[in-house]
Design a protein around this motif. Structure first.
Motif, mmCIF file in Angstrom:
data_model
loop_
_atom_site.group_PDB
_atom_site.id
_atom_site.type_symbol
_atom_site.label_atom_id
_atom_site.label_comp_id
_atom_site.label_asym_id
_atom_site.label_seq_id
_atom_site.Cartn_x
_atom_site.Cartn_y
_atom_site.Cartn_z
ATOM 1 N N GLU A 91 0.834 -1.202 0.000
ATOM 2 C CA GLU A 91 0.000 0.000 0.000
ATOM 3 C C GLU A 91 0.871 1.255 0.000
ATOM 4 O OE1 GLU A 91 -2.573 -0.329 3.407
ATOM 5 O OE2 GLU A 91 -3.757 -1.946 2.510
ATOM 6 N N LYS A 92 1.878 1.228 0.848
ATOM 7 C CA LYS A 92 2.779 2.389 0.948
ATOM 8 C C LYS A 92 3.505 2.593 -0.384
ATOM 9 C CE LYS A 92 4.680 5.362 3.809
ATOM 10 N NZ LYS A 92 3.962 6.402 4.463
ATOM 11 N N ALA A 93 3.972 1.470 -0.975
ATOM 12 C CA ALA A 93 4.678 1.571 -2.254
ATOM 13 C C ALA A 93 3.741 2.109 -3.331
ATOM 14 C CB ALA A 93 5.243 0.208 -2.662
ATOM 15 N N ASN A 94 2.492 1.632 -3.337
ATOM 16 C CA ASN A 94 1.512 2.135 -4.310
ATOM 17 C C ASN A 94 1.237 3.625 -4.093
ATOM 18 O OD1 ASN A 94 1.219 -0.272 -5.663
ATOM 19 N ND2 ASN A 94 -0.524 -0.957 -4.428
ATOM 20 N N LYS A 95 1.138 4.023 -2.834
ATOM 21 C CA LYS A 95 0.895 5.435 -2.527
ATOM 22 C C LYS A 95 2.071 6.289 -2.994
ATOM 23 C CE LYS A 95 -0.394 8.602 1.063
ATOM 24 N NZ LYS A 95 -0.465 8.925 2.434
ATOM 25 N N ILE A 96 3.277 5.796 -2.735
ATOM 26 C CA ILE A 96 4.464 6.539 -3.156
ATOM 27 C C ILE A 96 4.511 6.621 -4.680
ATOM 28 C CG2 ILE A 96 6.992 6.458 -3.241
ATOM 29 C CD1 ILE A 96 6.911 5.336 -0.374
ATOM 30 N N ALA A 97 4.176 5.485 -5.322
ATOM 31 C CA ALA A 97 4.170 5.471 -6.789
ATOM 32 C C ALA A 97 3.116 6.442 -7.320
ATOM 33 C CB ALA A 97 3.912 4.071 -7.309
ATOM 34 N N ASP A 98 1.933 6.449 -6.707
ATOM 35 C CA ASP A 98 0.878 7.382 -7.118
ATOM 36 C C ASP A 98 1.325 8.822 -6.917
ATOM 37 O OD1 ASP A 98 -0.800 5.298 -7.815
ATOM 38 O OD2 ASP A 98 -1.983 5.357 -5.956
ATOM 39 N N ASP A 99 1.951 9.083 -5.779
ATOM 40 C CA ASP A 99 2.441 10.439 -5.514
ATOM 41 C C ASP A 99 3.500 10.842 -6.526
ATOM 42 O OD1 ASP A 99 0.759 10.753 -3.350
ATOM 43 O OD2 ASP A 99 2.297 10.298 -1.831
ATOM 44 N N ALA A 100 4.375 9.903 -6.838
ATOM 45 C CA ALA A 100 5.427 10.199 -7.818
ATOM 46 C C ALA A 100 4.815 10.460 -9.188
ATOM 47 C CB ALA A 100 6.420 9.060 -7.890
ATOM 48 N N GLU A 101 3.819 9.658 -9.527
ATOM 49 C CA GLU A 101 3.153 9.827 -10.806
ATOM 50 C C GLU A 101 2.459 11.191 -10.875
ATOM 51 O OE1 GLU A 101 -0.240 7.313 -12.794
ATOM 52 O OE2 GLU A 101 1.402 5.968 -12.180
ATOM 53 N N LYS A 102 1.849 11.584 -9.786
ATOM 54 C CA LYS A 102 1.192 12.890 -9.709
ATOM 55 C C LYS A 102 2.195 14.017 -9.883
ATOM 56 C CE LYS A 102 -2.833 13.005 -6.770
ATOM 57 N NZ LYS A 102 -3.302 13.348 -5.460
ATOM 58 N N LYS A 103 3.298 13.863 -9.227
ATOM 59 C CA LYS A 103 4.329 14.898 -9.300
ATOM 60 C C LYS A 103 4.873 15.009 -10.711
ATOM 61 C CE LYS A 103 5.655 14.913 -4.491
ATOM 62 N NZ LYS A 103 6.666 14.698 -3.518
ATOM 63 N N VAL A 104 5.048 13.824 -11.358
ATOM 64 C CA VAL A 104 5.527 13.823 -12.735
ATOM 65 C C VAL A 104 4.490 14.531 -13.622
ATOM 66 C CG1 VAL A 104 6.055 12.358 -14.730
ATOM 67 C CG2 VAL A 104 6.996 11.818 -12.475
ATOM 68 N N LYS A 105 3.228 14.291 -13.458
ATOM 69 C CA LYS A 105 2.167 14.930 -14.234
ATOM 70 C C LYS A 105 2.139 16.415 -13.947
ATOM 71 C CE LYS A 105 -1.163 11.253 -14.839
ATOM 72 N NZ LYS A 105 -2.526 10.794 -14.556
ATOM 73 N N ASP A 106 2.305 16.744 -12.678
ATOM 74 C CA ASP A 106 2.314 18.165 -12.307
ATOM 75 C C ASP A 106 3.495 18.859 -12.971
ATOM 76 O OD1 ASP A 106 0.045 18.032 -10.771
ATOM 77 O OD2 ASP A 106 1.122 17.856 -8.844
ATOM 78 N N LEU A 107 4.607 18.230 -13.032
ATOM 79 C CA LEU A 107 5.769 18.812 -13.648
ATOM 80 C C LEU A 107 5.574 18.943 -15.145
ATOM 81 C CD1 LEU A 107 8.727 17.094 -11.780
ATOM 82 C CD2 LEU A 107 8.088 19.470 -11.673
ATOM 83 N N LYS A 108 4.948 17.985 -15.737
ATOM 84 C CA LYS A 108 4.693 18.040 -17.169
ATOM 85 C C LYS A 108 3.695 19.152 -17.477
ATOM 86 C CE LYS A 108 5.479 13.297 -18.596
ATOM 87 N NZ LYS A 108 4.882 12.118 -19.155
ATOM 88 N N ASN A 109 2.740 19.321 -16.653
ATOM 89 C CA ASN A 109 1.693 20.329 -16.881
ATOM 90 C C ASN A 109 2.196 21.728 -16.580
ATOM 91 O OD1 ASN A 109 -0.159 18.454 -17.615
ATOM 92 N ND2 ASN A 109 -1.028 18.216 -15.603
ATOM 93 N N ARG A 110 3.178 21.979 -16.054
ATOM 94 C CA ARG A 110 3.659 23.311 -15.747
ATOM 95 C C ARG A 110 4.295 23.882 -16.909
ATOM 96 N NH1 ARG A 110 6.643 23.487 -10.114
ATOM 97 N NH2 ARG A 110 5.023 22.685 -8.937
#
Length: 186
Positions: free
Chosen positions: A167-186
């Motif tokens: 669960e923690k790994a999935n959460k971290i992966a989701d957070d990382a994915e979000k951050k990557v999307k946020d970085l792409k969208n900027r």
């Protein structure tokens, strides 16, 4: 005859005390297994039983020898024609026969008591060994059950840890994915 009864009483006492389960010296007792104690007790019982039987047989032999000697003395007195010696020999023979009969009865009674005492001691020793075996079986079963319970609990703990880690790994992966999307969208 008193000696025979004393021997029977001593043999009975020895048989009874040989089954005593109270440890006397913990240094030597702890080094001996239950099976070794059982073997030792049975050997001791056999030794005492053999000794008592040998003593009884010796007393019977002595009494029989007195009867035979008295018979020989009577025959000799009759052969010589000595009436006083014959009377004394008959009296001695009667006493020897009485003693022999009493000795045989005492030996028979003592032999039965020794045999009964030995059998009771053997049975008690076997019962103690059986109880020890049953206690060991119960302890083994409890150990197996406790080990299974511990293994189950450990397995559940590992499953929980794996699940939480996942669960923690999935959460971290989701957070990382979000951050990557946020970085792409900027």
């Amino acid at each position: 005859m008193k000696k025979l009864m004393l021997i029977a009483a001593i043999a009975g006492t020895i048989v009874a005390t040989s089954c005593n389960n109270n440890p006397k010296n913990s240094d030597t007792d702890s080094e001996m297994t239950a099976g070794e104690k059982l073997d030792q007790t049975l050997e001791t019982l056999d030794e005492h039983k053999d000794h008592a039987h040998a003593t009884l047989k010796e007393e019977l032999t002595k009494a029989e020898e007195k009867v035979n000697k008295a018979k020989a003395d009577l025959d000799e007195a009759i052969r010589k024609g000595d009436k006083q010696a014959e009377e004394d020999a008959r009296k001695a023979l009667d006493e020897a026969n009485t003693l022999w009969d009493k000795t045989k009865a005492t030996a028979r009674e003592a032999g039965v008591k020794i045999e009964e005492g030995t059998n009771k001691a053997v049975d008690a020793t076997k019962d103690a060994a059986k109880s020890t075996g049953n206690a060991l079986d119960r302890a083994y079963d409890k150990t197996i059950d406790a080990t299974k319970n511990a293994a189950d609990a450990t397995g559940k703990a590992i499953d929980n840890a794996v699940e939480k880690t996942g669960e923690k790994a999935n959460k971290i992966a989701d957070d990382a994915e979000k951050k990557v999307k946020d970085l792409k969208n900027r």
